[in-house]
Design an enzyme around this catalytic site. Structure first.
Site, mmCIF file in Angstrom:
data_model
loop_
_atom_site.group_PDB
_atom_site.id
_atom_site.type_symbol
_atom_site.label_atom_id
_atom_site.label_comp_id
_atom_site.label_asym_id
_atom_site.label_seq_id
_atom_site.Cartn_x
_atom_site.Cartn_y
_atom_site.Cartn_z
ATOM 1 N N GLY A 35 0.808 -1.223 0.000
ATOM 2 C CA GLY A 35 0.000 0.000 0.000
ATOM 3 C C GLY A 35 0.836 1.265 0.000
ATOM 4 O O GLY A 35 0.433 2.283 0.567
ATOM 5 N N SER A 75 -0.286 4.739 -3.130
ATOM 6 C CA SER A 75 -1.410 5.675 -3.212
ATOM 7 C C SER A 75 -1.745 6.196 -1.814
ATOM 8 O O SER A 75 -1.390 5.569 -0.811
ATOM 9 C CB SER A 75 -2.623 4.937 -3.815
ATOM 10 O OG SER A 75 -3.786 5.728 -3.750
ATOM 11 N N TYR A 98 -15.956 -4.537 4.792
ATOM 12 C CA TYR A 98 -14.777 -3.692 5.048
ATOM 13 C C TYR A 98 -14.485 -3.641 6.557
ATOM 14 O O TYR A 98 -13.339 -3.830 6.984
ATOM 15 C CB TYR A 98 -15.019 -2.286 4.495
ATOM 16 C CG TYR A 98 -13.876 -1.329 4.760
ATOM 17 C CD1 TYR A 98 -12.707 -1.385 3.999
ATOM 18 C CD2 TYR A 98 -13.947 -0.379 5.780
ATOM 19 C CE1 TYR A 98 -11.641 -0.524 4.253
ATOM 20 C CE2 TYR A 98 -12.893 0.487 6.038
ATOM 21 C CZ TYR A 98 -11.749 0.412 5.270
ATOM 22 O OH TYR A 98 -10.696 1.266 5.523
HETATM 23 N N1 LIG Z 1 -9.006 6.780 3.710
HETATM 24 C C1 LIG Z 1 -9.645 6.523 4.842
HETATM 25 O O1 LIG Z 1 -10.635 7.219 5.225
HETATM 26 C C2 LIG Z 1 -9.183 5.398 5.722
HETATM 27 C C3 LIG Z 1 -9.723 5.308 7.025
HETATM 28 C C4 LIG Z 1 -9.307 4.255 7.842
HETATM 29 C C5 LIG Z 1 -8.404 3.329 7.375
HETATM 30 N N2 LIG Z 1 -7.913 3.441 6.097
HETATM 31 C C6 LIG Z 1 -6.955 2.431 5.641
HETATM 32 O O2 LIG Z 1 -5.781 3.075 5.219
HETATM 33 C C7 LIG Z 1 -5.075 2.245 4.280
HETATM 34 C C8 LIG Z 1 -4.640 3.062 3.076
HETATM 35 O O3 LIG Z 1 -5.823 3.495 2.412
HETATM 36 P P1 LIG Z 1 -5.922 4.845 1.588
HETATM 37 O O4 LIG Z 1 -7.089 5.586 2.136
HETATM 38 O O5 LIG Z 1 -4.620 5.526 1.505
HETATM 39 O O6 LIG Z 1 -6.405 4.267 0.180
HETATM 40 P P2 LIG Z 1 -5.702 4.193 -1.270
HETATM 41 O O7 LIG Z 1 -5.237 5.533 -1.670
HETATM 42 O O8 LIG Z 1 -6.724 3.519 -2.133
HETATM 43 O O9 LIG Z 1 -4.464 3.208 -1.050
HETATM 44 C C9 LIG Z 1 -4.643 1.838 -0.980
HETATM 45 C C10 LIG Z 1 -3.347 1.119 -1.276
HETATM 46 O O10 LIG Z 1 -3.604 -0.310 -1.248
HETATM 47 C C11 LIG Z 1 -3.141 -0.885 -2.466
HETATM 48 N N3 LIG Z 1 -3.950 -2.031 -2.868
HETATM 49 C C12 LIG Z 1 -5.303 -2.105 -2.960
HETATM 50 N N4 LIG Z 1 -5.675 -3.308 -3.444
HETATM 51 C C13 LIG Z 1 -4.528 -4.019 -3.638
HETATM 52 C C14 LIG Z 1 -4.241 -5.314 -4.134
HETATM 53 N N5 LIG Z 1 -5.212 -6.159 -4.531
HETATM 54 N N6 LIG Z 1 -2.953 -5.722 -4.207
HETATM 55 C C15 LIG Z 1 -1.948 -4.893 -3.830
HETATM 56 N N7 LIG Z 1 -2.150 -3.642 -3.366
HETATM 57 C C16 LIG Z 1 -3.427 -3.202 -3.275
HETATM 58 C C17 LIG Z 1 -3.296 0.243 -3.474
HETATM 59 O O11 LIG Z 1 -2.514 -0.042 -4.634
HETATM 60 P P3 LIG Z 1 -2.841 0.631 -6.078
HETATM 61 O O12 LIG Z 1 -1.953 1.822 -6.151
HETATM 62 O O13 LIG Z 1 -2.484 -0.475 -7.022
HETATM 63 O O14 LIG Z 1 -4.298 0.960 -6.094
HETATM 64 C C18 LIG Z 1 -2.799 1.431 -2.664
HETATM 65 O O15 LIG Z 1 -1.380 1.463 -2.619
HETATM 66 C C19 LIG Z 1 -6.031 1.095 3.935
HETATM 67 O O16 LIG Z 1 -5.674 -0.054 4.672
HETATM 68 C C20 LIG Z 1 -7.380 1.615 4.421
HETATM 69 O O17 LIG Z 1 -8.277 0.559 4.763
HETATM 70 C C21 LIG Z 1 -8.269 4.460 5.272
#
Ligand SMILES: NC(=O)c1ccc[n+]([C@@H]2O[C@H](COP(=O)([O-])OP(=O)(O)OC[C@H]3O[C@@H](n4cnc5c(N)ncnc54)[C@H](OP(=O)(O)O)[C@@H]3O)[C@@H](O)[C@H]2O)c1
Length: 300
Positions: free
Chosen positions: A12, A15, A164
């Site tokens: 991760g 992004s 989720y």
């Molecule tokens: N944003 C929020 O409000 C929030 C709140 C609480 C927790 N979180 C957690 O924070 C973490 C980061 O999320 P984010 O908000 O920064 O979202 P994001 O921008 O969508 O980043 C998600 C990351 O996970 C990778 N990923 C997703 N599916 C994958 C797969 N099948 N194989 C390999 N890599 C994969 C993505 O790779 P690609 O570049 O290939 O897409 C990206 O690097 C996540 O665990 C999320 O659950 C987020």
């Protein structure tokens, strides 16, 4: 004598929150970084970063990645294992390569397997951080689980929101499970589950319709105002959440002894109690056992 190179293995990193955490961690001189990413991901523009293929929707891809890492590190142990990748889908119809509901498979099962496969390679005094979410907690999120049902979650009869939330409880209980292992204490490994809280402007909001996404980001000040009544509505920036994730991974920030859950509450790092289920050792053991079963690992 020159200092040993510091090693980082991360998912991760391509992004959102992870981009910022990775940039901070990898920028320090003497850091050797390996990220697992899909071929379609945006590659970090930093010298010396090794990108190994990893699609978390396939358990065999996770095994291949885990098998490749030690060789790429020339036998050096892992100082920081950051398992941050995550996805939220619009519904629960999609399946992983192994036939499991996709969000639960990518967010929880793949990271559970990866953590267990790489744990023997984690350094004495190393750190493991899994990114969880306060949506795991029924006090905060209506769709959060109230009992452990790993097999049921893997088949996902419920909503995208409940899938989720269950996967994020899985991340939290995995971090708790790692912390409870005798080898973790023996090797002084710190295991942390980090909740960045609601964070606007990341790829996670791809699950929501375009207009809602735009409105959410534009309404950040309103969310911050509303958070006076409901702290979970405070909207963080990916920069701040990523910065805190990096500081937890590199040891700049450390939970108090015995705590695993680290959470951004109205933008400030705190170490609150997670949900009742996440504090229950029987729930932790059940999740560990059933996840082992689904990923083809022995329970211990
Ligand atoms: N944003 C929020 O409000 C929030 C709140 C609480 C927790 N979180 C957690 O924070 C973490 C980061 O999320 P984010 O908000 O920064 O979202 P994001 O921008 O969508 O980043 C998600 C990351 O996970 C990778 N990923 C997703 N599916 C994958 C797969 N099948 N194989 C390999 N890599 C994969 C993505 O790779 P690609 O570049 O290939 O897409 C990206 O690097 C996540 O665990 C999320 O659950 C987020």
């Amino acid at each position: 004598m020159p200092e040993r190179t510091r090693t980082l293995v991360m998912t991760g990193a391509t992004s959102g929150i992870g981009t910022h955490a990775f940039a901070r961690l990898a920028a320090r001189t003497g850091t050797r970084a390996i990220i697992g990413a899909r071929p379609s991901s945006t590659r970090p523009d930093l010298d010396g970063v090794e990108v190994l293929p990893l699609d978390l929707s396939s358990l065999s891809a996770v095994r291949e990645f885990a098998a490749a890492v030690p060789g790429r590190l020339d036998g050096e142990p892992i100082d920081m294992l950051v398992l941050n990748a995550g996805a939220h889908f619009r519904n629960t119809s999609a399946r992983s390569a192994d036939g499991f509901e996709l969000a639960f498979a990518v967010n929880h099962l793949a990271h559970y397997l990866l953590a267990r496969l790489l744990l023997p390679a984690v350094a004495q005094g190393g750190r493991i951080v899994l990114t969880t979410s306060d949506t795991h907690d029924p006090r905060i999120f209506r769709s959060a689980p109230t009992r452990i049902d790993v097999r049921g979650w893997a088949q996902a009869p419920g909503s995208a929101a409940s899938a989720y939330a269950a996967s994020k409880l899985g991340n939290l209980l995995t971090a708790e499970g790692i912390a409870a292992l005798p080898e973790t204490a023996e090797r002084q490994i710190t295991s942390i589950a980090f909740n960045p809280g609601l964070t606007g402007g990341t790829g996670l909001s791809r699950a929501f319709p375009g207009p809602l996404r735009q409105v959410m980001n534009a309404l950040r000040p309103v969310f911050i105002l509303l958070s006076r009544l409901r702290p979970q509505l405070y909207m963080n920036t990916p920069e701040h959440a990523g910065d805190v994730l990096a500081q937890l991974a590199d040891g700049t920030l450390t939970p108090p002894a015995g705590r695993v859950y680290a959470s951004l509450v109205r933008g400030q790092l705190a170490f609150p109690d997670p949900s009742a289920l996440a504090q229950d050792p029987a729930a932790r053991e059940q999740l560990w056992r059933e996840s082992a079963d689904l990923t083809g690992l022995p329970p211990a």
